[in-house]
Design a protein around this motif. Structure first.
Motif, PDB file in Angstrom:
ATOM      1  N   UNK A 148     -19.884 -17.098  -6.757  1.00  0.00           N
ATOM      2  CA  UNK A 148     -20.328 -16.775  -8.110  1.00  0.00           C
ATOM      3  C   UNK A 148     -19.942 -15.355  -8.509  1.00  0.00           C
ATOM      4  N   UNK A 149     -19.856 -14.455  -7.525  1.00  0.00           N
ATOM      5  CA  UNK A 149     -19.488 -13.078  -7.847  1.00  0.00           C
ATOM      6  C   UNK A 149     -18.051 -12.968  -8.345  1.00  0.00           C
ATOM      7  N   UNK A 177     -27.445 -13.844  -2.004  1.00  0.00           N
ATOM      8  CA  UNK A 177     -27.549 -12.535  -2.645  1.00  0.00           C
ATOM      9  C   UNK A 177     -28.735 -12.486  -3.608  1.00  0.00           C
ATOM     10  N   UNK A 178     -29.461 -11.366  -3.620  1.00  0.00           N
ATOM     11  CA  UNK A 178     -30.462 -11.169  -4.676  1.00  0.00           C
ATOM     12  C   UNK A 178     -29.756 -10.905  -6.000  1.00  0.00           C
ATOM     13  N   UNK A 179     -30.422 -11.205  -7.087  1.00  0.00           N
ATOM     14  CA  UNK A 179     -29.803 -10.989  -8.401  1.00  0.00           C
ATOM     15  C   UNK A 179     -30.042  -9.559  -8.852  1.00  0.00           C
ATOM     16  N   UNK A 180     -29.577  -8.616  -8.033  1.00  0.00           N
ATOM     17  CA  UNK A 180     -29.681  -7.185  -8.310  1.00  0.00           C
ATOM     18  C   UNK A 180     -28.281  -6.585  -8.340  1.00  0.00           C
ATOM     19  N   UNK A 181     -28.126  -5.510  -9.069  1.00  0.00           N
ATOM     20  CA  UNK A 181     -26.877  -4.765  -9.084  1.00  0.00           C
ATOM     21  C   UNK A 181     -27.145  -3.404  -8.455  1.00  0.00           C
ATOM     22  N   UNK A 182     -26.562  -3.161  -7.291  1.00  0.00           N
ATOM     23  CA  UNK A 182     -26.787  -1.918  -6.552  1.00  0.00           C
ATOM     24  C   UNK A 182     -25.755  -0.873  -6.964  1.00  0.00           C
ATOM     25  N   UNK A 192     -19.445  -6.842 -14.235  1.00  0.00           N
ATOM     26  CA  UNK A 192     -19.274  -8.285 -14.107  1.00  0.00           C
ATOM     27  C   UNK A 192     -20.457  -8.921 -13.379  1.00  0.00           C
ATOM     28  N   UNK A 193     -20.922  -8.268 -12.300  1.00  0.00           N
ATOM     29  CA  UNK A 193     -22.060  -8.801 -11.543  1.00  0.00           C
ATOM     30  C   UNK A 193     -23.314  -8.854 -12.409  1.00  0.00           C
ATOM     31  N   UNK A 194     -23.546  -7.813 -13.196  1.00  0.00           N
ATOM     32  CA  UNK A 194     -24.730  -7.793 -14.066  1.00  0.00           C
ATOM     33  C   UNK A 194     -24.659  -8.922 -15.087  1.00  0.00           C
ATOM     34  N   UNK A 209     -23.091 -11.903 -14.785  1.00  0.00           N
ATOM     35  CA  UNK A 209     -23.323 -13.212 -14.186  1.00  0.00           C
ATOM     36  C   UNK A 209     -24.781 -13.371 -13.771  1.00  0.00           C
ATOM     37  N   UNK A 210     -25.411 -12.284 -13.284  1.00  0.00           N
ATOM     38  CA  UNK A 210     -26.810 -12.372 -12.876  1.00  0.00           C
ATOM     39  C   UNK A 210     -27.715 -12.588 -14.081  1.00  0.00           C
ATOM     40  N   UNK A 211     -27.396 -11.921 -15.180  1.00  0.00           N
ATOM     41  CA  UNK A 211     -28.187 -12.121 -16.386  1.00  0.00           C
ATOM     42  C   UNK A 211     -27.994 -13.542 -16.924  1.00  0.00           C
ATOM     43  N   UNK A 212     -26.775 -14.048 -16.809  1.00  0.00           N
ATOM     44  CA  UNK A 212     -26.508 -15.432 -17.228  1.00  0.00           C
ATOM     45  C   UNK A 212     -27.338 -16.415 -16.399  1.00  0.00           C
ATOM     46  N   UNK A 213     -27.410 -16.187 -15.092  1.00  0.00           N
ATOM     47  CA  UNK A 213     -28.226 -17.048 -14.227  1.00  0.00           C
ATOM     48  C   UNK A 213     -29.704 -16.951 -14.593  1.00  0.00           C
TER      49      UNK A 213
END
Length: 288
Positions: A146-147, A184-189, A197-199, A201-205
Motif C-alpha cells: 500500500x505504501x 504498519x501503523x497509520x502514522x507518518x514518522x 504520499x504516505x499521509x 494513503x493513510x488518510x484515504x484508509x
C-alpha cells in the motif's frame, strides 16, 4: 468416662482440618484474580469470545520462549480461538512456526499479515461466527504494497488492486464487528520517506474505515501514540524491537474479549500481568 473425653477431641480435629482445607481453597482462588476476565455470569458460562494478537517477527529464542509460554497460559485459561500476528513475513513468520512446534495450546488458526512489493496477494478476510450468533470480520491488508500506491492513479479508476478489493469487501460486509489488521501503523514518522504520499494513503484508509463502519485498526506500535480518531479505534501490539524517540522497548501480547456490546483488549506482559485495558463500544465508541 475416658472414651467420652476422647470423642470431642476427634470432632475438633476434623473441624480444624476442614477449616484448613477451605482456607487453602480460598487462598488458591484469590491468587488468580485475572480469571475474572472470563468468569461465568449468573451461573451460566460467559458468551464472550476470546482471541490473541501479537507482533510477529524475529526474536532470539530466549525472548521467544517466555512470550510463547505466557501466550499458551492465556490461550489455555481463556479458551482463545485464534491468534492474529502483525508480521511482515506472512506464513513464514518465525514466531508462529515456533509456537506450533513447541506449544500445543498454540496450535490454533493464525491469521498473519504480510508486507511485500511483489504481486503476490498479501491480504485476506476471515469471517468468524461468535457464540451469541453474530459475526466478527478480521480483514488483513498488505501495508507494504500500500505504501507504493499512487492515489492519483487510484482516483482515475486504475490504481491498486488491494484498495479496490478492500473497498468492495468493506462495502459488502454486514458483520456486527469489523477489525482491519495491518503491519504498519497509520502514522507518518519524521524519518519516513515519501511522507506526503504516505499521509495521503493513510488518510484515504481512515476515511474508508469511517465510511464503512470499521470498529478498529490493529497494527504494531507506531511513532505517534493515539488510541482513536473519530469513530475508529487504533490498537497497537506491544513492540519488542523499540522505536527510538525515547520509547522503552517492551514485549507482550494482547488478549481481546469480544461480546455483543463491546471488545475489551488487555495488554498482557511477559510476567502475565494486565498492564493496560481498552474498551471499544459498538460502532467505535471507545471508553478507557
Amino acid at each position: 468416662m475416658e472414651r467420652n473425653l476422647r470423642k470431642p477431641s476427634w470432632v475438633c480435629t476434623l473441624i480444624v482440618q476442614c477449616s484448613l482445607c477451605f482456607a487453602l481453597y480460598v487462598a488458591l482462588n484469590l491468587g488468580h484474580p485475572q480469571k475474572s476476565v472470563n468468569q461465568k455470569r449468573n451461573g451460566r458460562k460467559s458468551l464472550d469470545f476470546n482471541f490473541i494478537s501479537v507482533t510477529g517477527g524475529f526474536r532470539p529464542l530466549e525472548q521467544q520462549i517466555p512470550l510463547l509460554k505466557q501466550m499458551e497460559n492465556v490461550a489455555r485459561s481463556y479458551e482463545t480461538r485464534f491468534v492474529v500476528s502483525t508480521s511482515e513475513f506472512g506464513e513464514d513468520d518465525p514466531l508462529r512456526q515456533n509456537a506450533s512446534r513447541l506449544f500445543p495450546s498454540l496450535k490454533l488458526p493464525w491469521y498473519i499479515t504480510k508486507t511485500s512489493k511483489e504481486k503476490e496477494i498479501g491480504y485476506f478476510q476471515e469471517q468468524i461466527k461468535l457464540p451469541h450468533g453474530e459475526t466478527l470480520d478480521v480483514i488483513g491488508i498488505d501495508t507494504g504494497s500500500l505504501q507504493e500506491t499512487n492515489l492519483t492513479a487510484l482516483s482515475s479508476g486504475a490504481g491498486d488492486n488491494q484498495l479496490n478489493w478492500l473497498t468492495r469487501t468493506l462495502e459488502a460486509t454486514n458483520s456486527h464487528w469489523c477489525m482491519v489488521v495491518g503491519f504498519h501503523p497509520l502514522d507518518v514518522c519524521e524519518e519516513q520517506k515519501n511522507q506526503v504520499e504516505a499521509k495521503q494513503i493513510y488518510e484515504h484508509l481512515h476515511q474508508m474505515f469511517m465510511k464503512f463502519g470499521v470498529n478498529a485498526y490493529l497494527s504494531k506500535h507506531g511513532c505517534i501514540k493515539r488510541s482513536h480518531q473519530d469513530s475508529v479505534t487504533y490498537i497497537e501490539n506491544p513492540d519488542p524491537f523499540g522505536l527510538g524517540n525515547g520509547r522503552e522497548m517492551v514485549d507482550g501480547f494482547l488478549l481481546h474479549r469480544v461480546s455483543s456490546l463491546e471488545i475489551v483488549t488487555y495488554f498482557i506482559s511477559l510476567e502475565g500481568k494486565v498492564k493496560q485495558k481498552k474498551v471499544i463500544r459498538q460502532r467505535g465508541k471507545e471508553a478507557m
